[in-house]
Design a protein around this motif. Structure first.
Motif, PDB file in Angstrom:
ATOM      1  N   ASP A 195       0.827  -1.203   0.000  1.00 12.72           N
ATOM      2  CA  ASP A 195       0.000   0.000   0.000  1.00 12.72           C
ATOM      3  C   ASP A 195       0.866   1.259   0.000  1.00 12.72           C
ATOM      4  O   ASP A 195       0.539   2.253  -0.677  1.00 12.72           O
ATOM      5  CB  ASP A 195      -0.921   0.008   1.221  1.00 12.72           C
ATOM      6  N   ASP A 196       1.958   1.225   0.757  1.00 13.99           N
ATOM      7  CA  ASP A 196       2.871   2.369   0.800  1.00 13.99           C
ATOM      8  C   ASP A 196       3.521   2.596  -0.559  1.00 13.99           C
ATOM      9  O   ASP A 196       3.667   3.748  -1.003  1.00 13.99           O
ATOM     10  CB  ASP A 196       3.945   2.141   1.862  1.00 13.99           C
ATOM     11  N   LEU A 197       3.902   1.509  -1.227  1.00 12.52           N
ATOM     12  CA  LEU A 197       4.459   1.622  -2.580  1.00 12.52           C
ATOM     13  C   LEU A 197       3.461   2.323  -3.499  1.00 12.52           C
ATOM     14  O   LEU A 197       3.823   3.256  -4.228  1.00 12.52           O
ATOM     15  CB  LEU A 197       4.788   0.228  -3.119  1.00 12.52           C
ATOM     16  N   HIS A 198       2.207   1.893  -3.451  1.00 15.91           N
ATOM     17  CA  HIS A 198       1.190   2.487  -4.313  1.00 15.91           C
ATOM     18  C   HIS A 198       0.977   3.964  -3.979  1.00 15.91           C
ATOM     19  O   HIS A 198       0.829   4.803  -4.877  1.00 15.91           O
ATOM     20  CB  HIS A 198      -0.122   1.714  -4.178  1.00 15.91           C
ATOM     21  N   ARG A 199       0.975   4.279  -2.702  1.00 21.57           N
ATOM     22  CA  ARG A 199       0.800   5.678  -2.303  1.00 21.57           C
ATOM     23  C   ARG A 199       1.946   6.544  -2.825  1.00 21.57           C
ATOM     24  O   ARG A 199       1.722   7.646  -3.331  1.00 21.57           O
ATOM     25  CB  ARG A 199       0.733   5.766  -0.774  1.00 21.57           C
ATOM     26  N   ARG A 200       3.156   6.038  -2.712  1.00 23.73           N
ATOM     27  CA  ARG A 200       4.318   6.807  -3.175  1.00 23.73           C
ATOM     28  C   ARG A 200       4.286   6.994  -4.694  1.00 23.73           C
ATOM     29  O   ARG A 200       4.638   8.056  -5.209  1.00 23.73           O
ATOM     30  CB  ARG A 200       5.611   6.109  -2.745  1.00 23.73           C
ATOM     31  N   ILE A 201       3.867   5.948  -5.407  1.00 24.25           N
ATOM     32  CA  ILE A 201       3.729   6.089  -6.858  1.00 24.25           C
ATOM     33  C   ILE A 201       2.691   7.161  -7.184  1.00 24.25           C
ATOM     34  O   ILE A 201       2.917   8.021  -8.050  1.00 24.25           O
ATOM     35  CB  ILE A 201       3.358   4.732  -7.498  1.00 24.25           C
ATOM     36  N   ASP A 202       1.563   7.115  -6.491  1.00 26.43           N
ATOM     37  CA  ASP A 202       0.499   8.085  -6.754  1.00 26.43           C
ATOM     38  C   ASP A 202       0.946   9.522  -6.469  1.00 26.43           C
ATOM     39  O   ASP A 202       0.443  10.468  -7.102  1.00 26.43           O
ATOM     40  CB  ASP A 202      -0.730   7.765  -5.906  1.00 26.43           C
ATOM     41  N   MET A 203       1.889   9.686  -5.535  1.00 26.43           N
ATOM     42  CA  MET A 203       2.333  11.019  -5.137  1.00 26.43           C
ATOM     43  C   MET A 203       3.573  11.485  -5.904  1.00 26.43           C
ATOM     44  O   MET A 203       4.138  12.535  -5.594  1.00 26.43           O
ATOM     45  CB  MET A 203       2.642  11.029  -3.638  1.00 26.43           C
ATOM     46  N   THR A 204       3.990  10.734  -6.907  1.00 29.28           N
ATOM     47  CA  THR A 204       5.212  11.068  -7.638  1.00 29.28           C
ATOM     48  C   THR A 204       5.152  12.466  -8.242  1.00 29.28           C
ATOM     49  O   THR A 204       4.150  12.851  -8.868  1.00 29.28           O
ATOM     50  CB  THR A 204       5.452  10.048  -8.770  1.00 29.28           C
ATOM     51  N   THR A 253      16.510   7.345 -18.835  1.00 30.37           N
ATOM     52  CA  THR A 253      15.223   6.691 -19.033  1.00 30.37           C
ATOM     53  C   THR A 253      14.176   7.695 -19.513  1.00 30.37           C
ATOM     54  O   THR A 253      13.871   8.660 -18.803  1.00 30.37           O
ATOM     55  CB  THR A 253      14.736   6.053 -17.717  1.00 30.37           C
ATOM     56  N   PRO A 254      13.595   7.506 -20.687  1.00 31.49           N
ATOM     57  CA  PRO A 254      12.595   8.461 -21.202  1.00 31.49           C
ATOM     58  C   PRO A 254      11.342   8.489 -20.336  1.00 31.49           C
ATOM     59  O   PRO A 254      10.920   7.473 -19.777  1.00 31.49           O
ATOM     60  CB  PRO A 254      12.284   7.925 -22.603  1.00 31.49           C
ATOM     61  N   LEU A 255      10.748   9.653 -20.264  1.00 31.75           N
ATOM     62  CA  LEU A 255       9.564   9.833 -19.442  1.00 31.75           C
ATOM     63  C   LEU A 255       8.442   8.882 -19.841  1.00 31.75           C
ATOM     64  O   LEU A 255       7.820   8.249 -18.986  1.00 31.75           O
ATOM     65  CB  LEU A 255       9.084  11.287 -19.537  1.00 31.75           C
ATOM     66  N   ALA A 256       8.158   8.777 -21.124  1.00 36.26           N
ATOM     67  CA  ALA A 256       7.037   7.944 -21.565  1.00 36.26           C
ATOM     68  C   ALA A 256       7.259   6.477 -21.211  1.00 36.26           C
ATOM     69  O   ALA A 256       6.327   5.786 -20.770  1.00 36.26           O
ATOM     70  CB  ALA A 256       6.826   8.106 -23.072  1.00 36.26           C
ATOM     71  N   ALA A 257       8.494   5.990 -21.405  1.00 35.34           N
ATOM     72  CA  ALA A 257       8.798   4.588 -21.105  1.00 35.34           C
ATOM     73  C   ALA A 257       8.655   4.312 -19.616  1.00 35.34           C
ATOM     74  O   ALA A 257       8.093   3.279 -19.209  1.00 35.34           O
ATOM     75  CB  ALA A 257      10.210   4.249 -21.583  1.00 35.34           C
ATOM     76  N   LEU A 258       9.161   5.219 -18.793  1.00 35.91           N
ATOM     77  CA  LEU A 258       9.082   5.004 -17.346  1.00 35.91           C
ATOM     78  C   LEU A 258       7.642   5.134 -16.849  1.00 35.91           C
ATOM     79  O   LEU A 258       7.199   4.371 -15.987  1.00 35.91           O
ATOM     80  CB  LEU A 258       9.989   5.990 -16.620  1.00 35.91           C
ATOM     81  N   ARG A 259       6.898   6.089 -17.396  1.00 36.32           N
ATOM     82  CA  ARG A 259       5.495   6.228 -16.997  1.00 36.32           C
ATOM     83  C   ARG A 259       4.706   4.952 -17.281  1.00 36.32           C
ATOM     84  O   ARG A 259       3.875   4.523 -16.477  1.00 36.32           O
ATOM     85  CB  ARG A 259       4.852   7.411 -17.724  1.00 36.32           C
ATOM     86  N   GLU A 260       4.968   4.335 -18.429  1.00 41.14           N
ATOM     87  CA  GLU A 260       4.240   3.118 -18.778  1.00 41.14           C
ATOM     88  C   GLU A 260       4.648   1.967 -17.857  1.00 41.14           C
ATOM     89  O   GLU A 260       3.791   1.183 -17.412  1.00 41.14           O
ATOM     90  CB  GLU A 260       4.474   2.752 -20.235  1.00 41.14           C
ATOM     91  N   ARG A 292       1.837  -0.142 -10.878  1.00 37.36           N
ATOM     92  CA  ARG A 292       0.783   0.309  -9.961  1.00 37.36           C
ATOM     93  C   ARG A 292      -0.533  -0.414 -10.202  1.00 37.36           C
ATOM     94  O   ARG A 292      -1.239  -0.772  -9.234  1.00 37.36           O
ATOM     95  CB  ARG A 292       0.578   1.825 -10.140  1.00 37.36           C
ATOM     96  N   GLU A 293      -0.876  -0.700 -11.438  1.00 39.27           N
ATOM     97  CA  GLU A 293      -2.227  -1.155 -11.757  1.00 39.27           C
ATOM     98  C   GLU A 293      -2.356  -2.647 -12.037  1.00 39.27           C
ATOM     99  O   GLU A 293      -3.430  -3.226 -11.827  1.00 39.27           O
ATOM    100  CB  GLU A 293      -2.758  -0.371 -12.966  1.00 39.27           C
ATOM    101  N   GLU A 294      -1.284  -3.286 -12.518  1.00 37.17           N
ATOM    102  CA  GLU A 294      -1.422  -4.668 -12.974  1.00 37.17           C
ATOM    103  C   GLU A 294      -0.445  -5.651 -12.345  1.00 37.17           C
ATOM    104  O   GLU A 294      -0.741  -6.849 -12.245  1.00 37.17           O
ATOM    105  CB  GLU A 294      -1.265  -4.725 -14.502  1.00 37.17           C
ATOM    106  N   TYR A 295       0.699  -5.176 -11.950  1.00 41.78           N
ATOM    107  CA  TYR A 295       1.739  -6.061 -11.418  1.00 41.78           C
ATOM    108  C   TYR A 295       1.298  -6.718 -10.111  1.00 41.78           C
ATOM    109  O   TYR A 295       0.685  -6.074  -9.259  1.00 41.78           O
ATOM    110  CB  TYR A 295       3.024  -5.250 -11.203  1.00 41.78           C
ATOM    111  N   ASP A 296       1.668  -8.003  -9.944  1.00 42.27           N
ATOM    112  CA  ASP A 296       1.304  -8.773  -8.752  1.00 42.27           C
ATOM    113  C   ASP A 296       2.558  -9.291  -8.058  1.00 42.27           C
ATOM    114  O   ASP A 296       3.161 -10.276  -8.490  1.00 42.27           O
ATOM    115  CB  ASP A 296       0.390  -9.934  -9.149  1.00 42.27           C
TER     116      ASP A 296
END
Length: 377
Positions: free
Chosen positions: A16-25, A40-47, A53-57
């Motif tokens: 949950d903390d990981l997700h919160r930190r990603i959301d607050m980037t 690292t290009p912005l678009a590549a890192l954003r994807e 955040r959304e799919e990784y398990d």
């Protein structure tokens, strides 16, 4: 030596903390070029981060680690986390595999079954290995040294203690990147029990006569070495000289840690333009998680401060085998290596693959180990 089974369960609060930190980037602006030359290009890192955040398990990787066989051992005052998978063949050959940076014990994930159960993977019973895969000090779930002195020589001796503690009197060692430096240190110190080594990043440098009249192979190597020095080695200088400084950002920001590692997944693999051409996206994130979850950004970087000078050519008397992958970042022609490896029993020039040999090309990697250590048995 007290060896304890280890079960990993990351509390959901950490996810949950990981997700919160990603959301607050707070994201940096886009680079001013249309390639990776500024990092690292912005678009590549954003994807990548969106997927994280959304799919990784994470639980999938956690379950695999727990099912594979995890242990800890206290060696020289430090807890070492390692995988230990014994072959069903009792007289299989013990083998310690050492990862590097920015890799982890997961680099060898897709090789373990073929190494321990060769008959199910195109080999014979004589090809069987008992596999030991320790996490370097300060990496993954191994302990973090609290005092200076944990360089590759000490790590090499610790691996000898580990193999002895596991009951292995005669064994082989393999490594690339920092694993190459540790494995070389094992051979140089003639750590008790080690009967030979395999490297996928041999360490040797050209002599004046090589520079005066280089062969085509040497020209390619020299060009790659110059590119690394000019455009690809900034991370190493920072980690070599100021690991604590860079560590604050890596430990605090998951996006910072991901960007720091993801660039090397792109730059150091044999790919067609994307890191994911060579490495599975979930596997990339599994590897990043072994830095993020234990907050290992600073502690892993300190190995550069401790031992960067150990990447130097030295004479080895033990049997040595080498597999040279075409996209290795620090290529070494056989001619240079033969000056230092006095018992070079095997040299394999591979058709495909880069710096993360076992991760990128597991089948070829396993074949090379079977050939190499078959000549040393």
């Amino acid at each position: 030596m007290q060896i304890e089974p280890f079960t990993l369960h990351v509390p959901q609060t950490q996810i949950d903390d990981l997700h919160r930190r990603i959301d607050m980037t707070r994201w940096a602006e886009q680079e001013t070029v249309d390639d990776w030359s500024q990092g690292t290009p912005l678009a590549a890192l954003r994807e990548l981060v969106r997927y994280w955040r959304e799919e990784y398990d994470w639980r999938r990787c956690e379950a695999w680690l727990n099912a594979t066989g995890q242990f800890t051992a206290r060696i020289d005052g430090l807890s070492i986390h390692f995988l230990h998978v014994r072959s069903r063949h009792e007289n299989a050959t013990p083998l310690v595999l050492t990862h590097g940076w920015p890799g982890s014990i997961l680099e060898f994930r897709n090789c373990i079954a073929a190494l321990t159960d060769p008959e199910a993977h195109g080999g014979t019973a004589e090809d069987a290995f008992h596999v030991v895969i320790p996490a370097l000090p300060g990496f993954g779930f191994s302990g973090k040294p609290t005092q200076a002195g944990w360089g590759v020589e000490r790590i090499g001796r610790a691996w000898g203690e580990l193999m002895r503690g596991l009951g292995y009197a005669r064994w082989f060692a393999q490594g690339g990147d920092w694993g190459s430096a540790v494995t070389t240190a094992i051979a140089l110190q003639k750590v008790e029990g080690c009967a030979g080594i395999h490297l996928n990043m041999p360490i040797a440098r050209p002599q004046p006569e090589d520079l005066a009249a280089p062969s085509p192979t040497e020209v390619r190597a020299l060009t790659a070495l110059q590119h690394y020095q000019d455009w690809d080695s900034g991370y190493s200088k920072q980690q070599q000289t100021r690991p604590q400084t860079v560590g604050y950002g890596l430990v605090d920001s998951p996006v910072g840690q991901a960007g720091w590692i993801y660039e090397k997944m792109w730059a150091w693999t044999d790919n067609a333009g994307r890191a994911e051409d060579a490495l599975d996206r979930d596997a990339i994130l599994d590897n990043i998680m072994l830095y993020w979850l234990p907050a290992a950004g600073a502690s892993s970087a300190r190995l550069y401060w401790e031992s960067f000078g150990s990447f130097a050519a030295k004479d080895i008397d033990l049997p040595v085998a080498v597999s040279a992958f075409p996209k290795e970042i620090l290529p070494t022609p056989r001619k240079w290596a033969e000056r230092h490896y006095r018992k070079l029993v095997h040299w394999g020039d591979m058709e495909k693959g880069g710096h993360f040999a076992a991760w990128e090309q597991p089948e070829a990697f396993v074949r090379e180990l079977r050939i190499a250590f078959g000549k040393m048995r």
